[in-house]
Design an enzyme around this catalytic site. Structure first.
Site, short mmCIF file in Angstrom:
data_model
loop_
_atom_site.label_atom_id
_atom_site.label_comp_id
_atom_site.label_asym_id
_atom_site.label_seq_id
_atom_site.Cartn_x
_atom_site.Cartn_y
_atom_site.Cartn_z
N GLY A 27 21.65 26.80 -5.40
CA GLY A 27 23.17 28.14 -6.28
C GLY A 27 24.16 27.71 -6.69
N ALA A 87 23.38 27.22 -1.74
CA ALA A 87 23.34 28.28 -0.60
C ALA A 87 23.65 27.57 0.66
CB ALA A 87 22.68 29.36 -1.16
N GLU A 98 23.25 26.84 -10.24
CA GLU A 98 22.83 27.99 -10.50
C GLU A 98 24.83 29.06 -10.54
OE1 GLU A 98 20.13 29.44 -7.39
OE2 GLU A 98 18.81 29.86 -9.24
N GLU A 128 15.56 23.82 -4.35
CA GLU A 128 14.94 24.95 -3.41
C GLU A 128 13.66 25.12 -2.97
OE1 GLU A 128 16.26 25.27 -6.31
OE2 GLU A 128 17.92 27.05 -5.56
N1 CO8 Z 1 23.72 24.60 3.44
C1 CO8 Z 1 24.77 24.70 4.10
N2 CO8 Z 1 25.24 23.31 4.87
C2 CO8 Z 1 24.75 22.40 3.92
C3 CO8 Z 1 24.58 22.09 2.56
C4 CO8 Z 1 24.17 23.87 2.38
N3 CO8 Z 1 23.53 24.02 1.57
N4 CO8 Z 1 24.89 21.40 2.05
C5 CO8 Z 1 25.62 20.59 2.93
N5 CO8 Z 1 25.54 21.30 3.91
C6 CO8 Z 1 26.19 20.02 4.80
C7 CO8 Z 1 25.39 19.25 5.72
O1 CO8 Z 1 25.17 20.21 6.53
C8 CO8 Z 1 26.14 18.42 6.61
O2 CO8 Z 1 26.97 19.41 7.36
P1 CO8 Z 1 27.19 18.90 9.10
O3 CO8 Z 1 28.26 17.53 8.86
O4 CO8 Z 1 27.79 19.49 10.11
O5 CO8 Z 1 26.31 18.15 9.47
C9 CO8 Z 1 27.72 17.94 5.05
O6 CO8 Z 1 27.25 19.60 4.77
C10 CO8 Z 1 27.72 17.24 5.24
O7 CO8 Z 1 25.72 16.73 3.92
P2 CO8 Z 1 24.86 15.54 4.53
O8 CO8 Z 1 25.92 15.31 5.42
O9 CO8 Z 1 23.79 16.19 4.20
O10 CO8 Z 1 26.21 14.62 3.32
P3 CO8 Z 1 24.90 13.70 2.36
O11 CO8 Z 1 25.87 12.56 0.83
O12 CO8 Z 1 24.12 13.29 2.95
O13 CO8 Z 1 23.10 14.66 0.61
C11 CO8 Z 1 23.17 16.29 -0.04
C12 CO8 Z 1 24.21 15.71 0.37
C13 CO8 Z 1 22.25 16.02 -0.63
C14 CO8 Z 1 24.37 17.18 -1.00
C15 CO8 Z 1 22.39 16.98 1.55
O14 CO8 Z 1 23.78 17.67 1.44
C16 CO8 Z 1 21.74 18.38 0.82
O15 CO8 Z 1 20.36 17.83 0.55
N6 CO8 Z 1 22.37 19.51 0.81
C17 CO8 Z 1 21.05 21.01 0.69
C18 CO8 Z 1 20.64 21.00 -0.89
C19 CO8 Z 1 20.20 22.19 -1.15
O16 CO8 Z 1 18.65 22.50 -0.59
N7 CO8 Z 1 20.26 23.23 -1.49
C20 CO8 Z 1 19.73 24.26 -2.28
C21 CO8 Z 1 20.28 25.29 -1.46
S1 CO8 Z 1 19.22 26.89 -1.41
C22 CO8 Z 1 19.71 27.96 -2.64
O17 CO8 Z 1 20.59 26.93 -3.27
C23 CO8 Z 1 18.90 28.79 -3.37
C24 CO8 Z 1 20.04 29.39 -3.84
C25 CO8 Z 1 20.12 31.34 -3.87
C26 CO8 Z 1 20.87 31.73 -4.42
C27 CO8 Z 1 20.69 32.67 -3.87
C28 CO8 Z 1 21.03 34.25 -5.04
C29 CO8 Z 1 19.96 35.35 -4.56
#
Ligand code: CO8
Length: 259
Positions: A110, A66, A113, A133
């Site tokens: 998400g 998400a 999921e 999360e």
């Molecule tokens: N949300 C928003 N932006 C994101 C997300 C995200 N989940 N993941 C990556 N991005 C963005 C980064 O901010 C970055 O943007 P910018 O270039 O503007 O800084 C761009 O994507 C590229 O990402 P990275 O530079 O971080 O890329 P890396 O290759 O270094 O890392 C990762 C990749 C490991 C995937 C890293 O981006 C990361 O850890 N992302 C977050 C993963 C995460 O925590 N996901 C869980 C989110 S919580 C969730 O999903 C709850 C779901 C609930 C569902 C609701 C239903 C009811």
């Protein structure tokens, strides 16, 4: 076909393809994307020319979860009262045709999921699954704590949700989370081949297979078997059952009419 900003849609034969397309955010799932995904799924489900739907992302990410920027602005009453975040997450469960997730790269939070809500997952060898999360101070909110233990056992689900570690494609296949692992550059080709095979089957029968397998998760074994038996009997009322069996007896390929 409707035009969308955060997803791409296309068709190939009887297969509808939805590509998540927010490359700059690794396909993070924001409200607009979830709205568009819901609309595209409903539209393929209602289309008589489509038998199977594929959801995919990019080579780097199926979806990295998400949208954290979006969620960071919400408080409890925002998320509880309104449809924020949760909007459209249930739509995919209403889809009666099979939905295949073709996952390359990150399927986190998400994103994992969403993949698990699909009927099966085909993974590229670079796929990474995780429920991180806990690192953000939340728990999975779209079924991660419920579907993951059913898919990979309690022990692995606890490990992944508590430590936030990722599972690679091979571990995911060993654990039963994904049905097959394929070379990353063959992901779409292999997934489309599977989807097209489904597209050649009788659509009402395809839908009954999905309904029956899904019933196994919601019922006791004896109730599930009873439900399956009733559906099995009803297949004999279709034209396609007559055609499928006649084709076998006549040693020719079946030509199903989806009737
Ligand atoms: N949300 C928003 N932006 C994101 C997300 C995200 N989940 N993941 C990556 N991005 C963005 C980064 O901010 C970055 O943007 P910018 O270039 O503007 O800084 C761009 O994507 C590229 O990402 P990275 O530079 O971080 O890329 P890396 O290759 O270094 O890392 C990762 C990749 C490991 C995937 C890293 O981006 C990361 O850890 N992302 C977050 C993963 C995460 O925590 N996901 C869980 C989110 S919580 C969730 O999903 C709850 C779901 C609930 C569902 C609701 C239903 C009811």
């Amino acid at each position: 076909m409707m035009s969308y900003e955060t997803i791409l849609t296309s068709t190939d034969g009887r297969v509808g393809v939805i590509t998540l397309n927010r490359p700059k955010a690794l396909n993070a799932l924001n409200d607009q994307l979830m709205d568009e995904l819901g609309a595209a799924l409903l539209s393929f489900d209602a289309d008589n020319n489509i038998s199977c739907i594929v959801i995919t992302g990019s080579e780097k990410a199926f979806a990295a979860g998400a949208d954290i920027g979006m969620m960071s602005k919400y408080n409890f009453t925002d998320v509880y009262k309104s449809d924020y975040i949760t909007k459209n997450w249930e739509t995919i469960r209403k889809i009666r045709k099979p939905v295949i997730a073709a996952v390359a790269g990150y399927a986190l939070g998400g994103g994992c999921e969403l993949a698990m809500m699909c009927d099966f997952i085909i993974a590229a060898d670079n796929a990474k699954f995780g429920q991180p999360e806990i690192k953000l101070g939340i728990i999975p909110g779209a079924g991660g704590s419920q579907r993951l233990p059913r898919a990979v056992s309690k022990s692995k689900a606890m490990d992944m949700c508590l430590t936030a570690r990722m599972m690679d494609a091979n571990e995911a296949e060993r654990a039963g989370l994904v049905s097959r692992v394929v070379a990353a550059d063959k992901l779409l080709e292999e997934t489309m081949a599977a989807a097209k095979i489904i597209g050649e089957m009788s659509l009402p029968i395809v839908m009954m297979v999905k309904e029956s397998i899904n019933a196994s998760f919601e019922s006791s074994l004896s109730e599930g078997i009873h439900f399956e038996r009733r559906l099995f009997h009803s297949t004999f009322a279709t034209e396609d059952q007559k055609e499928g069996m006649a084709a076998f007896v006549e040693k020719r390929p079946a030509k199903f009419k989806h009737q």
